[in-house]
Design a protein around this motif. Structure first.
Motif, mmCIF file in Angstrom:
data_model
loop_
_atom_site.group_PDB
_atom_site.id
_atom_site.type_symbol
_atom_site.label_atom_id
_atom_site.label_comp_id
_atom_site.label_asym_id
_atom_site.label_seq_id
_atom_site.Cartn_x
_atom_site.Cartn_y
_atom_site.Cartn_z
ATOM 1 N N ASP A 135 -31.592 19.828 -12.933
ATOM 2 C CA ASP A 135 -30.781 20.133 -14.110
ATOM 3 C C ASP A 135 -29.307 20.297 -13.718
ATOM 4 O OD1 ASP A 135 -30.098 20.744 -16.701
ATOM 5 O OD2 ASP A 135 -30.676 22.854 -16.551
ATOM 6 N N ARG A 180 -40.585 21.837 -19.429
ATOM 7 C CA ARG A 180 -39.129 21.760 -19.326
ATOM 8 C C ARG A 180 -38.697 20.296 -19.398
ATOM 9 N NH1 ARG A 180 -37.708 26.412 -14.795
ATOM 10 N NH2 ARG A 180 -39.422 27.797 -15.360
ATOM 11 N N PRO A 181 -37.519 20.046 -19.968
ATOM 12 C CA PRO A 181 -37.073 18.657 -20.177
ATOM 13 C C PRO A 181 -37.101 17.809 -18.916
ATOM 14 C CG PRO A 181 -35.651 20.170 -21.372
ATOM 15 C CD PRO A 181 -36.584 21.016 -20.562
ATOM 16 N N ALA A 220 -40.811 16.556 -18.533
ATOM 17 C CA ALA A 220 -41.541 16.022 -19.687
ATOM 18 C C ALA A 220 -41.686 14.506 -19.593
ATOM 19 C CB ALA A 220 -40.822 16.402 -20.980
ATOM 20 N N ASP A 254 -42.315 11.201 -21.661
ATOM 21 C CA ASP A 254 -42.272 10.644 -23.004
ATOM 22 C C ASP A 254 -43.415 9.630 -23.155
ATOM 23 O OD1 ASP A 254 -41.251 8.317 -24.920
ATOM 24 O OD2 ASP A 254 -40.270 10.185 -25.536
#
Length: 272
Positions: free
Chosen positions: A43, A122-123, A126, A128
């Motif tokens: 991040d 958490r992004p 993740a 998709d």
């Protein structure tokens, strides 16, 4: 065809452990290797107009935090796959879907989770579903949040005479052969059974106990009709093609694929 290697994605979500257990049971039943895979994108903070990457100890702390998340995901995988003796773990500091696209070369089937609203992933970890379905080049088993077991004893094949459906039927053969009953279902107002009968005869050549059914459109969506027919059949797995296209780096799906991804309460095996 058989599944010699099954890959399962692992993250820091609430239902990662149940997904691993389902994949582990499936691998054990099929005599397959189980591969756990996780990736986490650090991040790093973004500056205004350009990337502002901190230096020294700060950047190392951010990188270490991502490594720690991957290490925690490995613990979840090891715990959930403890009954299997043929397991591997793969992880990296990377964007999850591109990482999976590269690692899927080592798998016949990839197990992904459909996240609950309160999943808590958490992004940076993740996955998709749309990107994965369109990009992996492997059949994908989509597992709704909280489902821990897949017997695949009664399977519904959602049939449409397209390359995606034909590929899905071939990709699902290792499960279809083991099923007690398979129903090839076409949702249409056309009562001609010739098309689905042809699929049933093809499956019989592969030792699959299948039957044909035509379901008239109810006025709701095709996905609704497919889910209703699956409930009536007592099925716990839907096999279908995945239909979509990319626009501006986002995936847009046809109605059936979109609705199944959003609403199906049982596992779906999809091929694109």
């Amino acid at each position: 065809m058989s599944y010699a290697s099954i890959m399962v994605t692992v993250d820091d979500g609430r239902h990662a452990g149940t997904r691993v257990r389902l994949a582990a049971e499936l691998a054990h039943r099929l005599g397959a290797r189980l591969v756990g895979a996780a990736a986490c994108m650090p991040d790093y903070p973004q500056g205004y107009g350009e990337t502002a990457v901190p230096m020294g100890t700060v950047i190392e702390e951010i990188r270490q935090a991502a490594l720690d998340r991957c290490a925690e995901a490995e613990k979840v995988f090891r715990h959930g796959s403890c009954l299997d003796d043929r397991v591997e773990w793969r992880s990296d500091i990377a964007a999850p879907v591109p990482f999976l696209e590269g690692q899927s070369r080592a798998a016949d089937l990839v197990v992904l989770g459909r996240y609950a609203e309160d999943e808590g992933v958490r992004p940076g970890m993740a996955v998709d579903l749309g990107d994965a379905l369109m990009g992996l080049g492997r059949p994908v088993l989509v597992v709704p949040a909280g489902i821990e077991h897949l017997t695949a004893k009664r399977v519904v094949v959602g049939w449409k005479n397209t390359p995606q459906s034909r590929r899905a039927v071939s990709d699902a053969l290792p499960l279809l052969r083991r099923a007690e009953a398979v129903q090839v279902l076409r949702v249409t107002d056309d009562e001609d059974l010739a098309e689905v009968d042809d699929v049933v005869r093809y499956l019989a050549l592969h030792d699959v106990n299948a039957s044909a059914r035509i379901a008239a459109r109810s006025g709701w969506t095709v996905a609704d009709d497919l889910r209703k027919a699956t409930r009536e059949f007592g099925g716990d797995l839907i096999v279908t093609g995945a239909y979509g296209y990319s626009r501006l780096r986002e995936w847009f799906f046809g109605g059936v694929t979109r609705d199944l991804l959003a609403q199906a309460t049982i596992c779906c095996l999809m091929s694109h």
